[in-house]
Design a protein around this motif. Sequence first.
Motif, PDB file in Angstrom:
ATOM      1  N   TYR A 138       6.150 -10.469 -10.492  1.00  0.00           N
ATOM      2  CA  TYR A 138       6.839  -9.177 -10.450  1.00  0.00           C
ATOM      3  C   TYR A 138       6.108  -8.170  -9.569  1.00  0.00           C
ATOM      4  O   TYR A 138       6.742  -7.308  -8.965  1.00  0.00           O
ATOM      5  CB  TYR A 138       7.043  -8.628 -11.864  1.00  0.00           C
ATOM      6  CG  TYR A 138       8.084  -9.407 -12.620  1.00  0.00           C
ATOM      7  CD1 TYR A 138       9.286  -9.770 -11.988  1.00  0.00           C
ATOM      8  CD2 TYR A 138       7.903  -9.811 -13.926  1.00  0.00           C
ATOM      9  CE1 TYR A 138      10.237 -10.507 -12.649  1.00  0.00           C
ATOM     10  CE2 TYR A 138       8.861 -10.546 -14.597  1.00  0.00           C
ATOM     11  CZ  TYR A 138      10.023 -10.896 -13.959  1.00  0.00           C
ATOM     12  OH  TYR A 138      10.982 -11.626 -14.604  1.00  0.00           O
ATOM     13  N   ARG A 139       4.776  -8.272  -9.496  1.00  0.00           N
ATOM     14  CA  ARG A 139       4.063  -7.369  -8.575  1.00  0.00           C
ATOM     15  C   ARG A 139       4.492  -7.658  -7.141  1.00  0.00           C
ATOM     16  O   ARG A 139       4.748  -6.750  -6.357  1.00  0.00           O
ATOM     17  CB  ARG A 139       2.545  -7.559  -8.712  1.00  0.00           C
ATOM     18  CG  ARG A 139       1.999  -7.008 -10.006  1.00  0.00           C
ATOM     19  CD  ARG A 139       0.589  -6.514  -9.822  1.00  0.00           C
ATOM     20  NE  ARG A 139       0.594  -5.292  -9.049  1.00  0.00           N
ATOM     21  CZ  ARG A 139      -0.496  -4.649  -8.674  1.00  0.00           C
ATOM     22  NH1 ARG A 139      -1.666  -5.136  -8.974  1.00  0.00           N
ATOM     23  NH2 ARG A 139      -0.410  -3.549  -7.993  1.00  0.00           N
ATOM     24  N   ALA A 140       4.566  -8.955  -6.813  1.00  0.00           N
ATOM     25  CA  ALA A 140       4.983  -9.329  -5.458  1.00  0.00           C
ATOM     26  C   ALA A 140       6.415  -8.865  -5.207  1.00  0.00           C
ATOM     27  O   ALA A 140       6.746  -8.359  -4.129  1.00  0.00           O
ATOM     28  CB  ALA A 140       4.852 -10.837  -5.269  1.00  0.00           C
ATOM     29  N   ALA A 141       7.281  -9.028  -6.212  1.00  0.00           N
ATOM     30  CA  ALA A 141       8.688  -8.659  -6.036  1.00  0.00           C
ATOM     31  C   ALA A 141       8.840  -7.152  -5.875  1.00  0.00           C
ATOM     32  O   ALA A 141       9.592  -6.675  -5.024  1.00  0.00           O
ATOM     33  CB  ALA A 141       9.514  -9.165  -7.221  1.00  0.00           C
ATOM     34  N   LEU A 142       8.107  -6.384  -6.690  1.00  0.00           N
ATOM     35  CA  LEU A 142       8.234  -4.923  -6.632  1.00  0.00           C
ATOM     36  C   LEU A 142       7.712  -4.385  -5.303  1.00  0.00           C
ATOM     37  O   LEU A 142       8.219  -3.381  -4.786  1.00  0.00           O
ATOM     38  CB  LEU A 142       7.476  -4.269  -7.790  1.00  0.00           C
ATOM     39  CG  LEU A 142       8.113  -4.450  -9.168  1.00  0.00           C
ATOM     40  CD1 LEU A 142       7.229  -3.814 -10.235  1.00  0.00           C
ATOM     41  CD2 LEU A 142       9.496  -3.845  -9.221  1.00  0.00           C
ATOM     42  N   ALA A 143       6.699  -5.076  -4.739  1.00  0.00           N
ATOM     43  CA  ALA A 143       6.157  -4.615  -3.460  1.00  0.00           C
ATOM     44  C   ALA A 143       7.199  -4.735  -2.352  1.00  0.00           C
ATOM     45  O   ALA A 143       7.098  -4.088  -1.319  1.00  0.00           O
ATOM     46  CB  ALA A 143       4.912  -5.428  -3.108  1.00  0.00           C
ATOM     47  N   GLU A 144       8.212  -5.594  -2.569  1.00  0.00           N
ATOM     48  CA  GLU A 144       9.243  -5.796  -1.545  1.00  0.00           C
ATOM     49  C   GLU A 144      10.372  -4.769  -1.646  1.00  0.00           C
ATOM     50  O   GLU A 144      11.210  -4.676  -0.755  1.00  0.00           O
ATOM     51  CB  GLU A 144       9.854  -7.203  -1.679  1.00  0.00           C
ATOM     52  CG  GLU A 144       8.853  -8.332  -1.513  1.00  0.00           C
ATOM     53  CD  GLU A 144       8.520  -8.591  -0.048  1.00  0.00           C
ATOM     54  OE1 GLU A 144       9.444  -8.524   0.778  1.00  0.00           O
ATOM     55  OE2 GLU A 144       7.336  -8.824   0.256  1.00  0.00           O
ATOM     56  N   VAL A 145      10.429  -4.037  -2.790  1.00  0.00           N
ATOM     57  CA  VAL A 145      11.490  -3.027  -2.937  1.00  0.00           C
ATOM     58  C   VAL A 145      11.145  -1.831  -2.056  1.00  0.00           C
ATOM     59  O   VAL A 145      10.091  -1.221  -2.239  1.00  0.00           O
ATOM     60  CB  VAL A 145      11.622  -2.580  -4.409  1.00  0.00           C
ATOM     61  CG1 VAL A 145      12.652  -1.466  -4.541  1.00  0.00           C
ATOM     62  CG2 VAL A 145      12.024  -3.757  -5.281  1.00  0.00           C
ATOM     63  N   PRO A 146      12.002  -1.511  -1.094  1.00  0.00           N
ATOM     64  CA  PRO A 146      11.667  -0.423  -0.174  1.00  0.00           C
ATOM     65  C   PRO A 146      11.537   0.909  -0.896  1.00  0.00           C
ATOM     66  O   PRO A 146      12.357   1.248  -1.756  1.00  0.00           O
ATOM     67  CB  PRO A 146      12.861  -0.379   0.794  1.00  0.00           C
ATOM     68  CG  PRO A 146      13.637  -1.619   0.536  1.00  0.00           C
ATOM     69  CD  PRO A 146      13.316  -2.082  -0.831  1.00  0.00           C
ATOM     70  N   GLY A 147      10.490   1.658  -0.545  1.00  0.00           N
ATOM     71  CA  GLY A 147      10.254   2.946  -1.178  1.00  0.00           C
ATOM     72  C   GLY A 147      11.366   3.942  -0.908  1.00  0.00           C
ATOM     73  O   GLY A 147      11.670   4.797  -1.751  1.00  0.00           O
ATOM     74  N   THR A 170       0.809  -1.211   0.000  1.00  0.00           N
ATOM     75  CA  THR A 170       0.000   0.000   0.000  1.00  0.00           C
ATOM     76  C   THR A 170       0.853   1.276   0.000  1.00  0.00           C
ATOM     77  O   THR A 170       0.342   2.342  -0.262  1.00  0.00           O
ATOM     78  CB  THR A 170      -0.907   0.043   1.238  1.00  0.00           C
ATOM     79  OG1 THR A 170      -0.090  -0.142   2.389  1.00  0.00           O
ATOM     80  CG2 THR A 170      -1.963  -1.030   1.175  1.00  0.00           C
ATOM     81  N   THR A 171       2.158   1.153   0.287  1.00  0.00           N
ATOM     82  CA  THR A 171       2.981   2.354   0.341  1.00  0.00           C
ATOM     83  C   THR A 171       3.595   2.639  -1.019  1.00  0.00           C
ATOM     84  O   THR A 171       4.790   2.554  -1.208  1.00  0.00           O
ATOM     85  CB  THR A 171       4.113   2.232   1.372  1.00  0.00           C
ATOM     86  OG1 THR A 171       4.861   1.049   1.030  1.00  0.00           O
ATOM     87  CG2 THR A 171       3.591   2.118   2.782  1.00  0.00           C
ATOM     88  N   ALA A 200       3.719  -4.957 -14.423  1.00  0.00           N
ATOM     89  CA  ALA A 200       3.873  -4.770 -12.980  1.00  0.00           C
ATOM     90  C   ALA A 200       4.392  -3.360 -12.692  1.00  0.00           C
ATOM     91  O   ALA A 200       3.938  -2.705 -11.748  1.00  0.00           O
ATOM     92  CB  ALA A 200       4.822  -5.821 -12.417  1.00  0.00           C
ATOM     93  N   LEU A 201       5.335  -2.881 -13.510  1.00  0.00           N
ATOM     94  CA  LEU A 201       5.870  -1.534 -13.310  1.00  0.00           C
ATOM     95  C   LEU A 201       4.805  -0.479 -13.570  1.00  0.00           C
ATOM     96  O   LEU A 201       4.646   0.477 -12.814  1.00  0.00           O
ATOM     97  CB  LEU A 201       7.070  -1.305 -14.241  1.00  0.00           C
ATOM     98  CG  LEU A 201       8.352  -2.070 -13.872  1.00  0.00           C
ATOM     99  CD1 LEU A 201       9.335  -2.044 -15.034  1.00  0.00           C
ATOM    100  CD2 LEU A 201       8.989  -1.475 -12.624  1.00  0.00           C
ATOM    101  N   LEU A 202       4.047  -0.668 -14.661  1.00  0.00           N
ATOM    102  CA  LEU A 202       2.992   0.292 -14.990  1.00  0.00           C
ATOM    103  C   LEU A 202       1.922   0.321 -13.907  1.00  0.00           C
ATOM    104  O   LEU A 202       1.426   1.383 -13.526  1.00  0.00           O
ATOM    105  CB  LEU A 202       2.350  -0.061 -16.336  1.00  0.00           C
ATOM    106  CG  LEU A 202       3.194   0.157 -17.590  1.00  0.00           C
ATOM    107  CD1 LEU A 202       2.491  -0.428 -18.799  1.00  0.00           C
ATOM    108  CD2 LEU A 202       3.477   1.635 -17.797  1.00  0.00           C
TER     109      LEU A 202
END
Lengths: 294, 302
Positions: B187-196, A15-16, B105-107
Motif C-alpha cells: 500500500y505504501r508503493a500504491a499510495l506513492a503512485e497516486v498523484p498529489g 518524496t512529494t 500506509a495512510l498514517l
Amino acid sequence: MSPSPRARTTARKGTTAAPLPGGRRTVRWATNAALAVVGVSFLLPLLWLVFASLDAEAGHATRVPRQLSLANFAAVLTPELLFVPLFNSFLLAAGTAAVTLLAAVLAAYPLSRHPSRFTRPFMYSVLFGTSLPVTAIMVPVYGLFVQLNFLDSVPATIFFMATTTLPMAIWMTRNFMDSVPREVEEAAWMDGASGMAALRTVVLPLMRRGLGVVFIFVFIQAWGNFFVPFILLLSPSKQPAAVSIFSFFGQHGAIAYGELAAFSILYSLPVLVLYTVMSRGSGHGFAMSGAMKG
Amino acid sequence: MHVPEATPGRLSRARRRHLFRLLPVLPSVLLLGLFLLAPVAWSFYASFTDVALSGKAAREPSWLGLDNYARMVSEPGFPLALWLTVVFVGASAIVGQNALGLALALLMARGNRALARTVGTAVVAAWVLPEIVAAFAAYAYFSRDGTLNQLLGVAGAQGTDWLYAFPMAAVVLANTWRGTAFSMLVYRAALAEVPGEIQEAALMDGAGGWQRLRLITLPMIRNSIASNLMLITLQTLAVFTLVWVMTAGGPAGASTTLPVLAYQEAFKFGDIGYGTAIASVLVLIGMVFGLAYVRLLRGAAR
C-alpha cells in the motif's frame, strides 16, 4: 550505474508528500499518536527476545534483566548447537538462491527478448504456480522423495526449495530484464556477440541491482524456512538452524528460555542485515515493482 | 506449464531456430514439472488410495475410490479445520493484515517522517525474522506469564492462559503481527503512485479526509487492494509453522487449520492417503484463488 527508470519514478513520487494545510495540528497529533501505538505494539513481542537473551534467569515474562549476562550466548556458541546448524542454513539458503537465480535468468531471457505465442501462457502459468500453497504439497512431496530415494538429501532439498521460489523469481527477473533497453544489446550483437554472450556481458551487469534483489529475496525465504527441511531432512547433522532450534528447545525449552532467545537472535541477525542492505540499496518500491507489476 | 514440443519430422529453419531460442527455459520447466506439478498430480492420485507411511499399505496401496473424501465429510475433524482455516484467513489476513497495513500506509504518508520510518522498521522486523523465531516470540508473548498478561496486570485486569483458553485469537493476532508488513509495503508503493494534484484538487472542492479516502484514494489503488487480498489469502492459507509452534493445533483441535490437519493425519497417524486428500482440497482452494489472481492481473495488463 543509473537506476532503472521505474525506480526513479517511484522515488520521486514518494518524496512529494502533500503538505498539510494549516490548522490541522490535532489531526497530525492523532496520526503520530496512532503510529506510535502501533509501533510499540509491534515491538513488544520482540522486546522479550532481547531481554531474555541477556538474562541468565529468563522465563516467559518480559523484564529488564537484574544482571546483564552473556551466559546465554556463551551457552549456545558450540559447534553442534549453533555453528553446524547455521552452516547448514547457509548451505540451503545460498544453494537455493543460486539455483533459483540461474534458472530464472535463463528462463527470463527468451521470455523477455524473444516473445512468442508461448510467452503469455507460460508467464501466466508461472504466476499461477506462485499461488500453490507449499505447505499443502509437503505430504505428496514427502511421498515423491521416498519414491526417488531423495529423502535426507541436501541437494534434492535445495532443488525443491528452489522450485517453490522459482515462479516468483522468474516473474521478477523478467520484469527487471524488460526494463533493460534492447538497443544496448543490439549493439553487442552487431559486434558479433551471440545471444548468451550478450546476456552475460551486457544485460546482466545492467540489471545487477534487480538480480541482487531476487537473490536476497530467495535467500531470506530459504533461510527462514522451517517446514520444508523439517519434513525432508532427517539427520541432525544436515538440519538447518530452524529445525535444530525447534527440536532442541522443543525438548529443553521449558528450562532454557534465555538460550532460546540468544539462539534466535544469532540466527535472525543475518537476514536482518541482508534485508537492510537490500532496502537501503534499492528501496521497497523497487523490489515491490519487480514483484507486483503485471 | 507449457513444454514447447517439437513435432516429429522435418522442421523449418525458422521454427528450429525459434525452438533453440526457447531452450534456456528448459531447466525451469523441468524443475517445475518434477517438484511442483508431479507432487500435485501424485497428491490427487494418492488421495484415492490408502497409501500409508509404513506397513503393507506403504508397499502396495489399494484403490479406495472416494472413501477418503467421504471420511472428510463424516468425521468432525475436517469440517472443523476447514472452518478454522476460514476464520484464520478472514480474521488475520483479510481483516487484520489488510486493514492494518492500509491504515499504516495512510498514517505513514501523513505522519512525522522519522516516526513513520521507525514504525515501518518495527513492522517489517516481525516479517523479516525467520518464521520459527517469530513463532517463539509470539508463544512467549501469549503464554501464562508472558508479556500480554503482564500488561493486563499493570492495567489491573486478570489475564488468562491465552494459548489454551483462546488459541484461535492468539494465532490470529500473531499472524496479523507477523504479516502486516507485506500489506503495508504494497500500500505504501500504491499510495506513492497516486498523484498529489488529484488530492489537492479534491481538497479545493472541499472534500473531507474520509471523503477523499473513500472517493479518490481507494478507487485509485483498487488493483493493488485486489492483488494484495489474493496474495495474503494464499500466504495465510499455507501458514503452518506459526500455528504448530504456538499451539500444535490444540487444545483438542481447537486451532487445527487445514495444513496442520494434513500434517497430523499424514505424519502423526501415518495415513498418507487421507493426508493427501486434505492436501488436495487445500491445493484446490489455492488454485481457485490463484486463477482469480491471474485473471485480475491479466485484466489490469490489458
